[in-house]
Design a protein around this motif. Structure first.
Motif, PDB file in Angstrom:
ATOM      1  N   ILE A   1     -40.441  14.241  49.572  1.00 51.09           N
ATOM      2  CA  ILE A   1     -40.310  15.415  48.706  1.00 51.09           C
ATOM      3  C   ILE A   1     -40.927  16.652  49.360  1.00 51.09           C
ATOM      4  O   ILE A   1     -40.347  17.739  49.358  1.00 51.09           O
ATOM      5  N   ALA A   2     -42.136  16.475  49.923  1.00 52.40           N
ATOM      6  CA  ALA A   2     -42.803  17.594  50.580  1.00 52.40           C
ATOM      7  C   ALA A   2     -42.069  17.990  51.856  1.00 52.40           C
ATOM      8  O   ALA A   2     -41.848  19.175  52.128  1.00 52.40           O
ATOM      9  N   GLY A   3     -41.667  16.991  52.653  1.00 52.93           N
ATOM     10  CA  GLY A   3     -40.954  17.277  53.896  1.00 52.93           C
ATOM     11  C   GLY A   3     -39.623  17.946  53.660  1.00 52.93           C
ATOM     12  O   GLY A   3     -39.175  18.779  54.454  1.00 52.93           O
ATOM     13  N   GLY A   4     -38.971  17.588  52.539  1.00 47.20           N
ATOM     14  CA  GLY A   4     -37.686  18.183  52.205  1.00 47.20           C
ATOM     15  C   GLY A   4     -37.790  19.497  51.454  1.00 47.20           C
ATOM     16  O   GLY A   4     -36.768  20.116  51.147  1.00 47.20           O
ATOM     17  N   GLY A   5     -39.018  19.916  51.153  1.00 47.99           N
ATOM     18  CA  GLY A   5     -39.204  21.183  50.452  1.00 47.99           C
ATOM     19  C   GLY A   5     -38.610  21.181  49.056  1.00 47.99           C
ATOM     20  O   GLY A   5     -38.045  22.196  48.622  1.00 47.99           O
ATOM     21  N   LEU A   6     -38.720  20.063  48.339  1.00 46.25           N
ATOM     22  CA  LEU A   6     -38.156  19.980  46.994  1.00 46.25           C
ATOM     23  C   LEU A   6     -39.052  20.738  46.019  1.00 46.25           C
ATOM     24  O   LEU A   6     -39.952  20.172  45.384  1.00 46.25           O
ATOM     25  N   GLY A   7     -38.787  22.030  45.891  1.00 46.95           N
ATOM     26  CA  GLY A   7     -39.614  22.900  45.070  1.00 46.95           C
ATOM     27  C   GLY A   7     -39.585  22.572  43.601  1.00 46.95           C
ATOM     28  O   GLY A   7     -40.506  22.944  42.858  1.00 46.95           O
ATOM     29  N   LEU A   8     -38.554  21.888  43.144  1.00 52.53           N
ATOM     30  CA  LEU A   8     -38.472  21.492  41.746  1.00 52.53           C
ATOM     31  C   LEU A   8     -39.618  20.564  41.371  1.00 52.53           C
ATOM     32  O   LEU A   8     -40.062  20.525  40.225  1.00 52.53           O
ATOM     33  N   VAL A   9     -40.131  19.823  42.367  1.00 50.13           N
ATOM     34  CA  VAL A   9     -41.240  18.887  42.141  1.00 50.13           C
ATOM     35  C   VAL A   9     -42.546  19.414  42.705  1.00 50.13           C
ATOM     36  O   VAL A   9     -43.582  19.379  42.051  1.00 50.13           O
ATOM     37  N   LEU A  10     -42.505  19.905  43.943  1.00 46.95           N
ATOM     38  CA  LEU A  10     -43.687  20.488  44.591  1.00 46.95           C
ATOM     39  C   LEU A  10     -43.297  21.846  45.158  1.00 46.95           C
ATOM     40  O   LEU A  10     -42.672  21.932  46.224  1.00 46.95           O
ATOM     41  N   ASP A  11     -43.639  22.911  44.427  1.00 47.76           N
ATOM     42  CA  ASP A  11     -43.311  24.245  44.946  1.00 47.76           C
ATOM     43  C   ASP A  11     -44.287  24.627  46.063  1.00 47.76           C
ATOM     44  O   ASP A  11     -45.191  23.858  46.404  1.00 47.76           O
TER      45      ASP A  11
ATOM     46  N   ALA B   1     -38.333  18.047  60.942  1.00 53.41           N
ATOM     47  CA  ALA B   1     -37.652  18.424  62.176  1.00 53.41           C
ATOM     48  C   ALA B   1     -36.140  18.521  61.957  1.00 53.41           C
ATOM     49  O   ALA B   1     -35.478  19.424  62.487  1.00 53.41           O
ATOM     50  N   ALA B   2     -35.583  17.597  61.179  1.00 55.54           N
ATOM     51  CA  ALA B   2     -34.148  17.611  60.902  1.00 55.54           C
ATOM     52  C   ALA B   2     -33.747  18.859  60.122  1.00 55.54           C
ATOM     53  O   ALA B   2     -32.683  19.448  60.373  1.00 55.54           O
ATOM     54  N   ILE B   3     -34.602  19.275  59.184  1.00 57.43           N
ATOM     55  CA  ILE B   3     -34.309  20.478  58.399  1.00 57.43           C
ATOM     56  C   ILE B   3     -34.376  21.717  59.283  1.00 57.43           C
ATOM     57  O   ILE B   3     -33.533  22.612  59.187  1.00 57.43           O
ATOM     58  N   ARG B   4     -35.370  21.764  60.172  1.00 59.64           N
ATOM     59  CA  ARG B   4     -35.443  22.892  61.112  1.00 59.64           C
ATOM     60  C   ARG B   4     -34.220  22.931  62.008  1.00 59.64           C
ATOM     61  O   ARG B   4     -33.644  24.001  62.257  1.00 59.64           O
ATOM     62  N   GLU B   5     -33.796  21.779  62.479  1.00 60.02           N
ATOM     63  CA  GLU B   5     -32.641  21.703  63.357  1.00 60.02           C
ATOM     64  C   GLU B   5     -31.371  22.161  62.643  1.00 60.02           C
ATOM     65  O   GLU B   5     -30.533  22.873  63.211  1.00 60.02           O
TER      66      GLU B   5
END
Length: 210
Positions: A161-171, A198-202
């Motif tokens: 959740i944190a790595g994926g930036g899921l702001g709905l759960v952890l802003d 890293a995958a999201i940055r890529e």
């Protein structure tokens, strides 16, 4: 409260916005679900890390979960590749598979419809809102409990959740406030959390290059 047994199903339910009745646009759902499935396979011993690459462990019995087993077979049938590669691979198929699994297991109601009367889509409704609330409670507990008392599955859930930036759960504010704990849980859960970032940055760099 009983919740789904697989990490990808839990991540999907947390990404579903009850207020909008769907997953928000811009959510890195495919990447997070792939990462969650890899984290499940790593935790169960079906995958191991060799010099930063995912490798299927020989001699392990197939996974009971068909979505996880399909991914295990993907990895087993390939040469060793970076975790980041597998996270970015076949995202749409993973989203559809996890959604269908949630529907088949009775966690959500799936209603086909057409956007503007033309484009096929599926409306997803969580059958029991208490399930999502229970998952939110597990995330909160993992951020507060002593690290040694955190369930490994919950540590992996926070890492994804944190790595994926899921702001709905952890802003962003929550991620800053719990930065140290998130780092500890990410390290505890194995190589997937860092690979997801890293995958999201890529992916972002790839979109910018188009």
């Amino acid at each position: 409260m009983h919740v789904p047994g697989s990490l990808p199903q839990c991540v999907y339910l947390l990404a579903h916005d009850p207020g909008k009745g769907r997953v928000r646009w811009g959510t890195e759902l495919g990447l997070m679900l792939r990462a969650a499935a890899l984290a499940d396979l790593f935790a169960s011993g079906h995958l191991t890390d060799e010099r930063g690459r995912a490798v299927a462990v020989e001699g392990r019995r197939p996974c009971d979960d068909p979505v996880l087993e399909a991914l295990r077979q993907e990895v087993a049938g390939s040469r060793p590749r970076r975790w980041q590669h597998w996270i970015g691979h076949r995202q749409r198929a993973m989203v559809k598979a996890v959604r269908a699994q949630l529907g088949g297991d009775g966690w959500v109601r799936l209603q086909p419809y057409r956007i503007l009367g033309l484009f096929p889509a599926t409306r997803v409704t969580i059958r029991d809102p208490r399930v999502r609330k229970a998952l939110l409670g597990r995330v909160g507990d993992a951020l507060r409990k002593p690290v040694g008392r955190v369930d490994p599955a919950d540590a992996a859930l926070v890492a994804v959740i944190a790595g994926g930036g899921l702001g709905l759960v952890l802003d962003r504010k929550a991620r800053r406030a719990h930065k140290r704990r998130i780092k500890e849980l990410t390290e505890l859960s194995g190589p997937v959390g860092a690979a997801l970032r890293a995958a999201i940055r890529e992916a972002a760099l790839g979109e910018g290059a188009v």
